[in-house]
Design an enzyme around this catalytic site. Structure first.
Site, mmCIF file in Angstrom:
data_model
loop_
_atom_site.group_PDB
_atom_site.id
_atom_site.type_symbol
_atom_site.label_atom_id
_atom_site.label_comp_id
_atom_site.label_asym_id
_atom_site.label_seq_id
_atom_site.Cartn_x
_atom_site.Cartn_y
_atom_site.Cartn_z
ATOM 1 N N LYS A 95 7.761 9.210 6.684
ATOM 2 C CA LYS A 95 7.103 8.295 5.746
ATOM 3 C C LYS A 95 7.806 8.383 4.393
ATOM 4 C CE LYS A 95 2.435 7.144 4.049
ATOM 5 N NZ LYS A 95 1.017 7.542 4.059
ATOM 6 N N SER A 103 -1.998 3.800 5.799
ATOM 7 C CA SER A 103 -0.820 3.463 5.031
ATOM 8 C C SER A 103 0.488 3.916 5.684
ATOM 9 C CB SER A 103 -0.921 4.091 3.636
ATOM 10 O OG SER A 103 -0.881 5.497 3.718
ATOM 11 N N SER A 107 -4.885 7.481 6.710
ATOM 12 C CA SER A 107 -3.557 6.863 6.671
ATOM 13 C C SER A 107 -2.636 7.249 7.827
ATOM 14 C CB SER A 107 -2.865 7.179 5.337
ATOM 15 O OG SER A 107 -3.348 6.315 4.340
#
Lengths: 352, 400, 97
Positions: free
Chosen positions: B71, B146, B170
């Site tokens: 990420k 996310s 997330s």
């Protein structure tokens, strides 16, 4: 009396940002910082100055202060009767704090006297002109948010931890002062001069082991300190050692070194670290104590200054000092003073 | 292919071949999916060669050449790290996050940095400055967020494993949307050093994989105490051995709770799937009990109040001086305001503003402090249940 | 508990403190939103709370490290390269006029 301490914040220096050039100096990044918040117990600029000096000295003794400029800064808050609190940000010397406060008192009084009001604001101290100036409003826009940093875990000090710290704390300046007065019978003025510098006070104690503490104290607090200040040195950065002072006092006590030359020696040794006996020989500082030699010099001086001799005979005591001075000059200060005076008096009496 | 088989294949086959197959897949499909913001193929190829040698003489680390995506709020040294924001469009991370260090040490191959909701603000993967991430299972759907790119890259087989981060779903949400496994480790289990802060008291990185084996393997690698994150705790368990030693009999006599509040207002289809799974567990001998989490309805406001507060504080560093593109103004305050205005998306702004508001002197007692106090009540609810139960089960997302 | 009134003035102050410029449209939008969001959040008033504010969810305390030689950071260029201007080894950022 005394100043209460409300809080101490422990932080890290994030680095320095020079506003005018936009230059970021990260060399101090991560260095520990402590912010000490005092109670409103300080009643005058003089008191603020005294408190800060004491505080700095204590911190210096703790070895937690960095010598370089700008490592100590103060945010100074001041209010006078009938006005609000003014904060002066980032003053970076004790003198600056004193001057800023003096200035603020005059300024605030003047504003109030003319019917104005003092509203809470933040000001900036201008080192050059020694006055304070209001900061632009936007810069002081209060950001009163307060969030504990979730990454800083709580720290608890246990009673045992506290006593362990207490046991390793160095002697505080005020305890040292008390001890010096009691242990060495030194006068307060001498002691103040010694303790104002941790290294000097340690240096003195070393000297006092081998010499009369009263003499050692006097030499360290006066001539040595003066020379070091003059040359911007400290005992740790100069070449002088306690042995130098002890040896020097020894020569003086034996009557082999004059006070005048001793002063010269200190000035030299702080730079060179030269051994005292070596210097004594090299500079020919051994005092002239042989009566024969002294009489010869006296006779020469009297011959060359007949007027002074006559003056003395007619009762003018000052003429004796004048002649003594001439002998001192003639011998570059090496004539043993008490012997010289005695011989001089004898000689003049005999002539009469 | 399951993670364990994959490792076995790698240990006797060609890493290079596997690597090129992944790149081909990425090149063919990621234009549409948009799961990567930055690819680091050169570095990846280099490390694949080194790891191949290690495999040849049997000295490879635990991740033994698995392809891993990261990420983009986690720092990988000398690789761009954007957090999905314009504010960090050109920022090159100068160091490795602790967990990246661990992954490299165990011979994982980092293939690229994954798309994400801007500064992790979002749960559908649409708020990235670099465009939304589509769901590889059906490109008409969002991937969830996310950690959108992390989930999508594993689902699309661009990567074998991925690391995302989770504060309030997330990891779990995009994993659920994309049909892969995702785990939010308990706070403090995985180091956050090198992870861009969002809500410091709650978030943490965690693994994505195609199976529990992959999850446990990656968690073993990244979990544990880190002197650079004072909140971390020791991890002496091997999650992988727990997974490997798992037998169906283990379920027997396990006490599993489900909260009735989890099923309020939930989509019927999801509800039935969960109830179905609970039924399976029960048939295997688990003791199922319905419990109540009376304070659960307060979780969302409490969560947001704390997240917004911490977020607004964490975001103050993005001022154009330390990071980002500086936009001048008449004075410093105006310049910072302009810079932030132009480099942040709406959701980020909304959260900064709300976070600022609720922590202001006159409002913090009413909101922020209150939330911190209420947080204790939530914690107590869960502690109570875990005193008497082994597991608490529930749906990840309430709707499709 | 009394409701917090959200008006244009408060939004303006928040935006100043948050150092975030807002357009007039944004201001209006956020004003309306905040009122709605905070109204929803106010259900936390129903929850019985103690006095304890829970800042930390793990119990770590007194986390210290051993005093040790500092290790120099090995990628100083990596930091410098993120800035447009370097002068005499210092990072130059915009001036504060």
């Amino acid at each position: 009396m005394g100043v209460g301490i409300w809080e101490i914040h422990i932080e890290e220096d994030p680095g320095r940002y020079e506003l005018r050039e936009g230059k970021v100096d990260l060399n101090r990044c991560g260095i520990p910082l402590a912010e000490i918040v005092t109670a409103p117990d300080i009643k005058s600029p003089e008191y603020a100055r005294e408190f800060l000096r004491d505080l700095l000295l204590s911190l210096d003794y703790l070895g937690v202060i960095r010598g370089e400029s700008g490592s100590v800064r103060a945010d100074v808050n001041i209010s006078i009767m009938g006005g609000n609190r003014i904060e002066i940000k980032n003053v970076n010397s004790v003198k600056g704090v004193y001057k800023a406060l003096k200035y603020e008192i005059v300024r605030q009084k003047a504003v109030l006297q003319r019917g104005g009001t003092i509203t809470m604001e933040t000001r900036h101290f201008d080192e050059g002109s020694m006055i304070t100036k209001a900061m632009r409003k936007k810069e002081t826009l209060a950001d009163y948010r307060y969030i504990p940093d979730p990454d800083l875990v709580p720290f608890y000090v246990s009673p045992e931890g506290l006593s362990r710290i207490e046991s390793i704390l160095p002697e505080s300046p005020h305890n040292k002062k008390k001890r010096f007065i009691e242990e060495y019978s030194l006068g307060e003025e001498i002691v103040d001069a010694l303790i104002s510098d941790l290294y000097l006070s340690d240096f003195f104690e070393e000297c006092a082991k081998d010499s009369n503490p009263l003499e050692a104290g006097k030499w360290c607090a006066t001539e040595l300190k003066r020379r070091l200040n003059e040359k911007n040195l400290s005992v740790s950065t100069s070449m002088i050692t306690p042995k130098h002072i002890s040896d020097m006092i020894d020569f003086i006590e034996k009557g082999e070194l004059s006070v005048k030359n001793a002063k010269w020696i200190i000035g030299d040794v702080v730079d060179t670290g030269e051994e005292i006996p070596t210097l004594m020989s090299k500079k020919n500082f051994y005092q002239i104590r042989s009566e024969d030699t002294l009489i010869k010099i006296l006779e020469k001086v009297m011959r060359e200054n007949p007027k002074a001799v006559l003056d003395y005979k007619s009762g003018n005591q000052n003429a004796l000092h004048f002649l003594f001075g001439k002998v001192v000059n003639e011998t570059e200060g090496r004539a043993d003073p008490s012997k010289t005076i005695k011989l001089l008096k004898d000689k003049l009496y005999m002539e009469a | 292919m399951f993670t364990k088989d994959l490792i076995e294949n790698l240990s006797c086959g060609s890493l290079e071949e596997q690597f090129h197959k992944k790149i081909e897949t990425i090149q063919k499909k990621d234009n549409e999916i948009n799961s990567f913001i930055t690819l680091c193929l050169e570095d990846a190829e280099k490390s694949s060669k080194i790891i191949q040698k290690k495999i040849n003489d049997g000295s490879q680390g635990r991740l033994s050449g698995l392809i891993i995506s990261i990420k983009d709020n986690i720092a990988v040294s000398n690789i761009r790290m954007t957090c999905g924001s314009k504010a960090l469009e050109n920022y090159i991370a100068p160091y490795d996050a602790t967990i990246i260090n661990s992954i490299k040490k165990e011979d994982g191959i980092i293939i690229g940095k994954c798309n994400m909701d801007e500064f992790a603000c979002g749960s559908d993967g649409t708020s990235s400055y670099f465009g939304l991430t589509k769901n590889p299972r059906n490109v008409d759907y969002v991937s969830g967020g996310s950690s959108s790119g992390s989930a999508a890259s594993v689902a699309a087989d661009f990567a074998d494993l991925s690391v995302g981060s989770d504060t309030g779903g997330s990891i779990r949400c995009p994993a659920s949307f994309c049909g892969v496994y995702g785990l939010k480790p308990s706070y403090g289990l995985v180091s956050r050093y090198g992870v861009s802060d969002m809500a410091m008291s709650m978030e943490g990185p965690g693994p994505f994989a195609k199976d529990t084996y992959g999850i446990a393997l990656l968690l073993d690698v990244i979990a544990g105490k880190d002197p650079r994150d004072t909140m971390t705790v020791d991890s002496n368990n091997s999650y992988l051995s727990v997974v490997e030693n798992y037998r169906y009999e283990n379920i027997k006599n396990m006490k599993i709770a489900y909260a009735k509040e989890f099923f309020e207002g939930i989509d019927e289809k999801i509800k039935n799937i969960i109830l179905d799974k609970i039924g399976i567990l029960e048939s295997q001998g688990a003791k199922i009990e319905q419990v109540s989490l009376p304070n659960i309805k307060y979780v969302i406001p409490i969560y947001y109040l704390i997240v917004f507060s911490e977020f607004s504080s964490a975001m103050s560093k993005f001022d154009g001086f330390k990071y980002g593109n500086y936009i001048p103004g008449q004075d410093i305050v105006e310049a910072v305001s302009n810079t932030r205005e132009s480099s942040m998306g709406t959701e980020v702004k909304r959260r900064i503003l709300l976070g600022t508001f609720i922590t202001m002197e006159e409002f913090r007692g009413r909101w922020y402090t209150k939330a911190l106090k209420a947080r204790s009540a939530i914690k107590e609810d869960f502690e109570r249940i875990f005193k008497t139960h082994d597991l608490l089960i529930g749906p990840t997302m309430p709707m499709l | 508990m009394a409701e917090t009134i959200i008006d244009g003035k408060i939004i303006e102050r928040v935006s100043e403190i948050a150092r975030l410029r807002l357009s007039e449209i944004e201001k209006e939008k956020f004003e309306e939103e905040f009122e709605r969001i905070l109204k929803k959040f106010s259900i936390i008033d129903e929850i019985k709370v103690g006095e304890k504010e829970l800042y930390y969810v793990v119990d770590n305390v007194n986390v210290l490290r051993k005093d040790s030689e500092s290790k120099p950071f090995n990628n100083i260029n990596g930091i410098k390269n993120n800035f447009n201007k370097i002068e005499d080894e210092y990072i130059i950022v915009p001036r504060n006029l």
